[in-house]
Structures are given as C-alpha cells and as structure tokens.
Design a protein around this motif. Sequence first.
Motif: not given
Length: 296
Positions: A5-11, A60-72
Amino acid sequence: MLRPVVVGVDGSPESLAAADWAAGEALRRGLPLLLVHAWEGLPSDASSLPELEAPRHWARRILLGSMDRLHERHPQVRLGAEQIARPATDALVAAGAEGELLVLGSRAFSGLGGFMAGSVALTTVAHVTRPVILVRADRTAEDDHLPDGDGRPSTRTPYREVVVGVDTAHPCDELLAFALESAALRSAPLRVVHAWHVPYAQRAAVARMSAVARQAAELALEGMLRPWREKYPSVQIQERVEHARPSQLLLEASQGAGLLVVGRRVRPPGLGAHTGPVTHAVMHHVRCPVAVVPHE
C-alpha cells in the motif's frame, strides 16, 4: 512479491491522515506500507551545492518524521520509505503503479462538509493505473466505525458500510471486485447504487416511465450482482436503484459510509486522462474516503 500500500506524504495534516488510513488498510490486507515523499532536487552533478542542504534536510525530516509517527501509532505495520527526486505527480504516478493501491490526502473545505482534491491529487488520480483512495484531513480511525451504544466514536464497533456506484449498461469487474474485497476485509455490508436518469424529461413523462424503467434497472442490477453474491457469500449486498443524477445519488448514499468506490475509465494513449464528471463530483464533495478504480 507483495505489492505494498503506497501513501504520499508531505508533512501536511491531510497527508498524515492519509498515512494513518493507509496503515490501517495495509493491516487489513496483510501488506507492507510504503511512504513516498517527492522532492524536486537538482541533478546529481549539482548535489554538492551548499544551498541545497537546507531543502534536502527538510525533505528527509518530513519522511523520517512520518515514519516515526507511524511506528508509534501502528507498530504492527511493515514500513518502508522512499524519497523520489521528481515532481510530485510524476513520483506518485510511478510509485502508485507499483503498489496494490495508492492513498492520498485531500484538504477539507471550511464549513461546506466536503473536500477538495488539489491539482496534484487530481492529476495523479487521472493517470495512476491502480486504485487511488483520497482521505480527508480530519479523518480518524473512529470515523470508519459505527458509533457505540451511547453514540460516541469508537474503534471497537463494526465498520461502516462500503458504497459503490455502478452503471448496469457498462458492467465493470474491477470496480465490483475492489468494492467487495473492501467490504469483506471489514466484515461490512456493501451497498450497490445505480442511478437511472431521463435528462430534460417532463415530470409527467418521468412518472409514466418510472415503473417500467425502475423494474428494468433493478433486474439489470440483480443480474450483474448474481455471480458476485456467489463469489462473496459472506458479504451482505444491498441494492439501491433510484431515478436521479448519479453524482447526487452517490453524495446522498455515501452519507454515513466508511468508503465510497467509484470507477474511472482508462482512455487510450494520446487522448489524455480525466476522471469523468461523476467521479470528479464525488472526489470534491463526499466526506468519507473515496476509492477511484481505473478500468477499461
């Protein structure tokens, strides 16, 4: 290999809501989730320019921040991430083509109860060859479920129904397959909506034709759905046939739904791409997530 499942993220708030919805869908389907962030960087021979460090850092911060949020929030989801140095639409179309489905956020209209799909979302929907789901910025997991006995939002109650709009004159297996699979994954009923409409007819003419036309439409819909009832015996399929404009009927039928599924006819190369008037209307005004399924 499983398609993610693919999702576009931009913060943005809408992309975060889309990411949450996509995580839930990935869990329902037993698929990995891939986060995609598009950054229009410069060619590799310009990568050492110091003035690019700040935008590269924020990307990079947008992508890593989105990943951290979803991990949590969704620790069970298998997460991946990809940053693509291309314009947003090109990046999403390419990534979406490799996924099981593509999820995008959509901004809510203030006070109007619908949402609008920005230019990136509209163009992406018109070109992606896989199903695309648009999710409102204010969508929560509780919104996908019926309220509890006290009328309060809950994630422990059954899922809301899935609604799909069909045209009996042009049956579409891809559309019904996606809608029924979505309903089955949620153990939710499926409401199949078909609108028959006599343009510019006088009221008296419509009244004379209504009984015969309704019966013909109901029989056609019943015949269309018969093999699908056999294929998905666990899904409760409800039919709704009305004399109405398709877009208006879908707007009404989707009130209280958890997902609306509509189709988009794929045009031959060279003729461009568009969503069609009915799909365009519901993309802008329906409150629940909207799945747009491309088909021949």
